[in-house]
Write a protein that holds these residues in place. Sequence first.
Motif, short mmCIF file in Angstrom:
data_model
loop_
_atom_site.label_atom_id
_atom_site.label_comp_id
_atom_site.label_asym_id
_atom_site.label_seq_id
_atom_site.Cartn_x
_atom_site.Cartn_y
_atom_site.Cartn_z
N ILE A 7 0.83 -1.20 0.00
CA ILE A 7 0.00 0.00 0.00
C ILE A 7 0.88 1.26 0.00
O ILE A 7 1.83 1.35 0.76
N PHE A 19 0.66 5.07 0.95
CA PHE A 19 -0.16 6.03 1.70
C PHE A 19 0.33 7.46 1.45
O PHE A 19 1.36 7.86 2.01
N ALA A 40 -5.25 6.95 -5.35
CA ALA A 40 -4.96 6.47 -4.00
C ALA A 40 -6.21 5.89 -3.35
O ALA A 40 -7.30 6.47 -3.45
N HIS A 57 -5.83 4.87 -0.02
CA HIS A 57 -5.53 5.06 1.40
C HIS A 57 -4.86 6.42 1.59
O HIS A 57 -4.11 6.88 0.73
N LEU A 58 -5.12 7.03 2.74
CA LEU A 58 -4.44 8.25 3.15
C LEU A 58 -3.87 8.06 4.55
O LEU A 58 -4.46 7.38 5.38
N HIS A 59 -2.76 8.73 4.80
CA HIS A 59 -2.22 8.78 6.15
C HIS A 59 -2.29 10.24 6.60
O HIS A 59 -1.66 11.12 6.00
N TYR A 108 -9.75 4.75 2.40
CA TYR A 108 -9.47 4.54 3.82
C TYR A 108 -8.56 5.63 4.36
O TYR A 108 -7.51 5.92 3.78
N GLN A 151 -6.25 6.77 7.53
CA GLN A 151 -5.51 6.35 8.72
C GLN A 151 -5.08 7.62 9.43
O GLN A 151 -4.47 8.50 8.83
N ILE A 165 4.73 -0.72 8.25
CA ILE A 165 4.58 0.37 7.28
C ILE A 165 5.81 1.25 7.40
O ILE A 165 6.15 1.71 8.49
N SER A 179 8.10 4.65 6.81
CA SER A 179 7.86 6.09 6.75
C SER A 179 9.16 6.84 7.01
O SER A 179 10.01 6.37 7.77
N GLY A 227 3.27 -1.48 3.70
CA GLY A 227 3.06 -0.25 2.95
C GLY A 227 4.14 0.77 3.20
O GLY A 227 5.10 0.54 3.94
N ILE A 270 4.60 5.26 3.54
CA ILE A 270 4.00 6.60 3.60
C ILE A 270 4.93 7.58 2.90
O ILE A 270 6.14 7.57 3.12
#
Length: 242
Positions: A2, A4, A44, A46-48, A76, A78, A194, A196, A218, A220
């Motif tokens: 994923i 994000f 997208a 998904h978002l963070h 979605y 997050q 995930i 980042s 995923g 970010i």
Amino acid sequence: MIVFPAIDLKGGEVVRLAEGDMDRATVYGDDPAAQARLFDAAGAGHLHVVDLDGSFAGSAQNREAVEAIVAAFPGYVQLGGGIRTPADVEGWFEAGVARIVIGTAALKDPQFVKDMAREYEGGIVVAVDARDGMVATDGWAEVSDVSIVDMARRFEDAGVASLLFTDIGRDGLLKGVNIDATVDLARRVDIPVIASGGVKGLDDIHVLSLYANEGIEGVITGRALYDGRLDLAAALAMAARQ
């Protein structure tokens, strides 16, 4: 894997920080919902989202902006930042947030996180934010004496959906993801990780995606998208292929 896109909020604006320093913020827009729609248009799912002010204050400070993002984005969302009580968690799930990221409270009150993970199955992400390998809290202003692996292992078999690992020293600096530390963490725990911090381009997405079968769930990315160094549609396509 994923991808994000990140929307970090400070004073209702879309910003990116350098190494988590609130005094080193670059403003990229004053309409978070519009930014969410742009990410949706690029494909997208998904978002963070991070309430940066909330991370320092210990409670939600950008609620209106977060609610606008949730309303504008069909995928979605997050959310992290200042979420430290059961009422906080319940309130955000009721507002339509898909997953909650808990960092400071995970270190200071691990039982709280475990309780929430049991109550909201698949909905709780633990943030493992590291400075020189040690866990940082309170908006990254404080550094503990707990290692990232020790922190992560506290939540194995607790029902936590994922671990969000950030190398603070790279965050917002476009230095490239700390691949070695991220993959090492994924290999040493049974919880998906995930990545980042530091994404600078498509190469980071490619390399991380090669480890998807070793627990990398995923990645970010923020500044690379906002500065035009990373094309979101291309990143999503690469992650999907792998």
